[in-house]
Design a protein around this motif. Structure first.
Motif, PDB file in Angstrom:
ATOM      1  N   GLU A  19      -6.852   7.709   1.107  1.00 60.10           N
ATOM      2  CA  GLU A  19      -6.703   6.476   1.890  1.00 60.10           C
ATOM      3  C   GLU A  19      -5.604   5.586   1.304  1.00 60.10           C
ATOM      4  O   GLU A  19      -4.790   5.012   2.049  1.00 60.10           O
ATOM      5  CB  GLU A  19      -8.036   5.727   1.912  1.00 60.10           C
ATOM      6  N   LEU A  20      -5.557   5.483  -0.018  1.00 62.11           N
ATOM      7  CA  LEU A  20      -4.502   4.685  -0.648  1.00 62.11           C
ATOM      8  C   LEU A  20      -3.130   5.316  -0.421  1.00 62.11           C
ATOM      9  O   LEU A  20      -2.129   4.598  -0.247  1.00 62.11           O
ATOM     10  CB  LEU A  20      -4.777   4.548  -2.150  1.00 62.11           C
ATOM     11  N   LEU A  21      -3.078   6.643  -0.415  1.00 62.26           N
ATOM     12  CA  LEU A  21      -1.818   7.328  -0.117  1.00 62.26           C
ATOM     13  C   LEU A  21      -1.385   7.050   1.319  1.00 62.26           C
ATOM     14  O   LEU A  21      -0.193   6.847   1.587  1.00 62.26           O
ATOM     15  CB  LEU A  21      -1.982   8.828  -0.360  1.00 62.26           C
ATOM     16  N   ARG A  22      -2.339   7.037   2.241  1.00 56.70           N
ATOM     17  CA  ARG A  22      -2.014   6.729   3.637  1.00 56.70           C
ATOM     18  C   ARG A  22      -1.471   5.313   3.766  1.00 56.70           C
ATOM     19  O   ARG A  22      -0.466   5.069   4.467  1.00 56.70           O
ATOM     20  CB  ARG A  22      -3.262   6.888   4.502  1.00 56.70           C
ATOM     21  N   ILE A  23      -2.093   4.353   3.066  1.00 52.36           N
ATOM     22  CA  ILE A  23      -1.625   2.969   3.112  1.00 52.36           C
ATOM     23  C   ILE A  23      -0.212   2.859   2.543  1.00 52.36           C
ATOM     24  O   ILE A  23       0.654   2.186   3.106  1.00 52.36           O
ATOM     25  CB  ILE A  23      -2.608   2.059   2.353  1.00 52.36           C
ATOM     26  N   ALA A  24       0.014   3.556   1.407  1.00 49.54           N
ATOM     27  CA  ALA A  24       1.338   3.513   0.782  1.00 49.54           C
ATOM     28  C   ALA A  24       2.390   4.149   1.693  1.00 49.54           C
ATOM     29  O   ALA A  24       3.531   3.657   1.791  1.00 49.54           O
ATOM     30  CB  ALA A  24       1.299   4.231  -0.572  1.00 49.54           C
ATOM     31  N   THR A  25       2.023   5.239   2.374  1.00 53.25           N
ATOM     32  CA  THR A  25       2.971   5.906   3.279  1.00 53.25           C
ATOM     33  C   THR A  25       3.318   5.014   4.467  1.00 53.25           C
ATOM     34  O   THR A  25       4.493   4.880   4.845  1.00 53.25           O
ATOM     35  CB  THR A  25       2.371   7.233   3.764  1.00 53.25           C
ATOM     36  N   GLU A  26       2.283   4.414   5.060  1.00 54.16           N
ATOM     37  CA  GLU A  26       2.533   3.527   6.198  1.00 54.16           C
ATOM     38  C   GLU A  26       3.356   2.308   5.787  1.00 54.16           C
ATOM     39  O   GLU A  26       4.259   1.880   6.513  1.00 54.16           O
ATOM     40  CB  GLU A  26       1.206   3.082   6.813  1.00 54.16           C
ATOM     41  N   ASN A  27       3.064   1.768   4.619  1.00 54.14           N
ATOM     42  CA  ASN A  27       3.807   0.602   4.159  1.00 54.14           C
ATOM     43  C   ASN A  27       5.271   0.955   3.909  1.00 54.14           C
ATOM     44  O   ASN A  27       6.179   0.188   4.243  1.00 54.14           O
ATOM     45  CB  ASN A  27       3.162   0.060   2.890  1.00 54.14           C
ATOM     46  N   LEU A  28       5.509   2.136   3.322  1.00 55.74           N
ATOM     47  CA  LEU A  28       6.888   2.561   3.095  1.00 55.74           C
ATOM     48  C   LEU A  28       7.632   2.735   4.420  1.00 55.74           C
ATOM     49  O   LEU A  28       8.790   2.317   4.553  1.00 55.74           O
ATOM     50  CB  LEU A  28       6.900   3.870   2.301  1.00 55.74           C
ATOM     51  N   ALA A  29       6.961   3.334   5.410  1.00 60.87           N
ATOM     52  CA  ALA A  29       7.597   3.497   6.725  1.00 60.87           C
ATOM     53  C   ALA A  29       7.911   2.141   7.363  1.00 60.87           C
ATOM     54  O   ALA A  29       8.992   1.949   7.954  1.00 60.87           O
ATOM     55  CB  ALA A  29       6.686   4.332   7.630  1.00 60.87           C
ATOM     56  N   ASN A  30       6.978   1.197   7.229  1.00 61.65           N
ATOM     57  CA  ASN A  30       7.209  -0.138   7.800  1.00 61.65           C
ATOM     58  C   ASN A  30       8.378  -0.844   7.118  1.00 61.65           C
ATOM     59  O   ASN A  30       9.201  -1.498   7.779  1.00 61.65           O
ATOM     60  CB  ASN A  30       5.946  -0.987   7.677  1.00 61.65           C
ATOM     61  N   GLN A  31       8.457  -0.690   5.803  1.00 59.42           N
ATOM     62  CA  GLN A  31       9.530  -1.365   5.069  1.00 59.42           C
ATOM     63  C   GLN A  31      10.888  -0.704   5.327  1.00 59.42           C
ATOM     64  O   GLN A  31      11.924  -1.372   5.304  1.00 59.42           O
ATOM     65  CB  GLN A  31       9.220  -1.385   3.578  1.00 59.42           C
ATOM     66  N   LYS A  32      10.872   0.598   5.582  1.00 59.33           N
ATOM     67  CA  LYS A  32      12.124   1.244   5.972  1.00 59.33           C
ATOM     68  C   LYS A  32      12.591   0.744   7.338  1.00 59.33           C
ATOM     69  O   LYS A  32      13.796   0.541   7.567  1.00 59.33           O
ATOM     70  CB  LYS A  32      11.937   2.761   5.996  1.00 59.33           C
ATOM     71  N   GLU A  33      11.655   0.551   8.242  1.00 63.04           N
ATOM     72  CA  GLU A  33      12.016  -0.026   9.540  1.00 63.04           C
ATOM     73  C   GLU A  33      12.509  -1.459   9.379  1.00 63.04           C
ATOM     74  O   GLU A  33      13.456  -1.893  10.050  1.00 63.04           O
ATOM     75  CB  GLU A  33      10.787   0.024  10.464  1.00 63.04           C
ATOM     76  N   GLN A  34      11.863  -2.186   8.446  1.00 59.10           N
ATOM     77  CA  GLN A  34      12.308  -3.547   8.166  1.00 59.10           C
ATOM     78  C   GLN A  34      13.733  -3.541   7.613  1.00 59.10           C
ATOM     79  O   GLN A  34      14.559  -4.397   7.961  1.00 59.10           O
ATOM     80  CB  GLN A  34      11.353  -4.198   7.151  1.00 59.10           C
ATOM     81  N   LEU A  35      14.041  -2.574   6.766  1.00 58.91           N
ATOM     82  CA  LEU A  35      15.390  -2.455   6.220  1.00 58.91           C
ATOM     83  C   LEU A  35      16.403  -2.184   7.335  1.00 58.91           C
ATOM     84  O   LEU A  35      17.501  -2.753   7.342  1.00 58.91           O
ATOM     85  CB  LEU A  35      15.425  -1.333   5.177  1.00 58.91           C
ATOM     86  N   ARG A  36      16.022  -1.318   8.285  1.00 60.87           N
ATOM     87  CA  ARG A  36      16.921  -1.021   9.402  1.00 60.87           C
ATOM     88  C   ARG A  36      17.204  -2.277  10.222  1.00 60.87           C
ATOM     89  O   ARG A  36      18.352  -2.541  10.627  1.00 60.87           O
ATOM     90  CB  ARG A  36      16.303   0.053  10.287  1.00 60.87           C
ATOM     91  N   GLN A  37      16.176  -3.104  10.426  1.00 63.55           N
ATOM     92  CA  GLN A  37      16.374  -4.333  11.191  1.00 63.55           C
ATOM     93  C   GLN A  37      17.267  -5.321  10.433  1.00 63.55           C
ATOM     94  O   GLN A  37      18.150  -5.970  11.017  1.00 63.55           O
ATOM     95  CB  GLN A  37      15.019  -4.976  11.497  1.00 63.55           C
ATOM     96  N   ILE A  38      17.032  -5.422   9.118  1.00 61.21           N
ATOM     97  CA  ILE A  38      17.842  -6.351   8.328  1.00 61.21           C
ATOM     98  C   ILE A  38      19.299  -5.916   8.309  1.00 61.21           C
ATOM     99  O   ILE A  38      20.223  -6.750   8.370  1.00 61.21           O
ATOM    100  CB  ILE A  38      17.278  -6.459   6.898  1.00 61.21           C
ATOM    101  N   GLN A  39      19.528  -4.598   8.237  1.00 64.28           N
ATOM    102  CA  GLN A  39      20.913  -4.115   8.285  1.00 64.28           C
ATOM    103  C   GLN A  39      21.576  -4.509   9.613  1.00 64.28           C
ATOM    104  O   GLN A  39      22.764  -4.853   9.654  1.00 64.28           O
ATOM    105  CB  GLN A  39      20.925  -2.591   8.105  1.00 64.28           C
ATOM    106  N   GLY A  40      20.817  -4.463  10.693  1.00 68.22           N
ATOM    107  CA  GLY A  40      21.355  -4.908  11.982  1.00 68.22           C
ATOM    108  C   GLY A  40      21.667  -6.398  11.982  1.00 68.22           C
ATOM    109  O   GLY A  40      22.700  -6.827  12.519  1.00 68.22           O
ATOM    110  N   PHE A  41      20.751  -7.179  11.349  1.00 68.22           N
ATOM    111  CA  PHE A  41      21.004  -8.625  11.257  1.00 68.22           C
ATOM    112  C   PHE A  41      22.249  -8.911  10.425  1.00 68.22           C
ATOM    113  O   PHE A  41      23.038  -9.813  10.733  1.00 68.22           O
ATOM    114  CB  PHE A  41      19.790  -9.336  10.637  1.00 68.22           C
TER     115      PHE A  41
END
Length: 449
Positions: free
Chosen positions: A160-182
């Motif tokens: 479960e902790l691995l799933r949370i860490a994986t989802e959080n990493l995916a979300n932060q990568k998407e956040q990075l993509r948005q910031i690069q666009g900004f």
């Protein structure tokens, strides 16, 4: 910038190759909790030792019961004598040098009649010892269930902790993509992009730690189950949120009463105390006289007699002896006193162990009760924590998108949300395990639980 991206790519590829290589090199075994317990019972040394000891206690119990019946023995001897033989013929002793072939047989029966109740005491002691062995086996099985549950739930929590860490990493990568666009649009500074890249790299390390922890706990479970080398268990999930809550409102005194009535190790020790007490009384019986009855039947054949073997054995030479044997102990070098002293010490030691187990039962219940109540409160707190962290993260993320909040606020909100989710998962599985621990302390833990 390019150098950082290449480092990140190499790190991701290396991690993926490492764990994919381990997975490909291993075979997985799909098991549920019941199957895990069955494997552990077959492999656990303490349980198997108790099982073997119970077999010996069963035999000792049978021997004690059959001691009330007569002991029967049959013997026969074949012999050949060469040399001078003495025979009485017509009142004279005649010495001849011949070879004499002899067959002798006998049947012996012995029946104890009175031995100051020792047979009864030995029978009672053996039965109590066997019952204690059964209780010890029950407690050993409960310990195996508890050990498997602890490792099984730890692996599920790691997943479960691995799933949370994986989802959080995916979300932060998407956040990075948005910031690069900004940044490309001139809405954000380059420092925000670097900060987010740093956060993504940190979360990749967190993911690695979660994967390593899961691998370690899987190995620990595999080792406890004694699986074949290279075989990794694939666990069937359990619903950790589905709890009975039947123990939550019970007071400490009532819980201790349940433990006193159900703890197999406590019952085992009480039986052992009574068993050694019976042993002590049985050994003291050796101070008193003993009376037994006996019957002996004997016959023989000799080649010096011209009559047939059947006639000699069955008609000419049979003898029957029937009588009583009275044994009065007077002096046997104080051996009886030594035996009584050993038995008395064994009895006292069992009483000391009984007092220690009584204290341990109370301490186990007390500690499990406190931890269970703390886990209940922590679970309620983490529910509030996750709800508040989600709302705060959504609000700050929207303000960051509109340019009304800085990156530090957004990163802090993200970290608080992930920490809250991890705390919630930890609290749910902790509460689930504390219920298992409570049932283990109460002596009511079963495989179905």
């Amino acid at each position: 910038m390019k150098r950082f991206n290449w480092i990140k790519i190499y790190l991701s590829v290396g991690i993926s190759f490492l764990f994919s290589g381990e997975i490909l090199a291993q075979d997985t075994l799909k098991i549920d909790f019941r199957e895990a317990v069955e494997l552990a019972l077959q492999a656990n040394a303490a349980y198997q030792t108790q099982l073997n000891s119970l077999e010996v206690l069963q035999k000792e119990k049978q021997v004690a019961m059959f001691s009330h019946f007569p002991s029967v023995g049959f013997n026969t001897t074949f012999a050949q004598q060469s040399g001078q033989q003495f025979q009485q013929i017509e009142g004279e002793i005649v010495v001849t040098n011949v070879t004499n072939e002899i067959i002798s047989s006998g049947l012996n029966l012995n029946m104890p009649i009175f031995n100051s109740g020792r047979r009864i005491l030995d029978t009672q002691s053996a039965k109590l010892a066997y019952d204690a062995g059964e209780k010890g086996l029950d407690r050993a099985s409960q310990q195996v269930v508890f050990d498997v549950a602890r490792r099984y739930l730890q692996v599920l929590l790691d997943q479960e902790l691995l799933r949370i860490a994986t989802e959080n990493l995916a979300n932060q990568k998407e956040q990075l993509r948005q910031i690069q666009g900004f940044v490309d649009a001139g809405l954000r500074t380059l420092s925000d992009q670097y900060n987010q890249q740093s956060e993504v790299a940190r979360l990749e390390s967190v993911l690695v730690d979660a994967q390593v922890q899961l691998e370690n706990d899987l190995w620990d479970l595999s080792e406890y189950l004694q699986l074949q080398p290279g075989v990794t268990p694939d666990l069937t999930p359990v619903d950790a949120s589905a709890r009975e809550n039947s123990l939550q409102d019970l007071p400490m005194d009532e819980l201790y009463e349940i433990a006193a009535a159900n703890r197999a190790d406590k019952a085992q020790q009480e039986l052992l105390v009574n068993s050694t007490k019976k042993d002590l009384k049985a050994i003291k019986a050796m101070y008193f006289p003993r009376l037994s009855a006996f019957y002996n039947y004997s016959t023989f054949f000799t080649s010096l007699d011209d009559r047939s073997i059947q006639e000699q054995l069955l008609r000419i030479y049979p003898q029957n002896n029937l009588g009583l044997n009275l044994t009065i102990p007077i002096f046997n070098n104080f051996q009886n006193r030594v035996d009584v002293s050993r038995s008395r010490v064994a009895y006292k030691n069992q009483e000391i162990r009984k007092a220690a187990i009584d204290r341990k039962v109370y301490q186990d219940v007390r500690l499990a009760y406190q931890n269970y109540q703390a886990a209940v409160r922590k679970t309620a707190n983490t529910d509030v924590q996750v709800f508040a962290a989600k709302e705060a993260q959504l609000a700050i993320a929207e303000r960051f998108r509109l340019g009304l909040s800085n990156f530090v606020d957004l990163a802090t909100a993200n970290q608080q949300l992930v920490a809250a989710q991890a705390d919630q998962a930890q609290s749910v599985y902790t509460l689930f395990f504390q219920e298992v621990l409570m049932k283990h302390a109460l002596g009511t833990l079963e495989v179905l639980d």
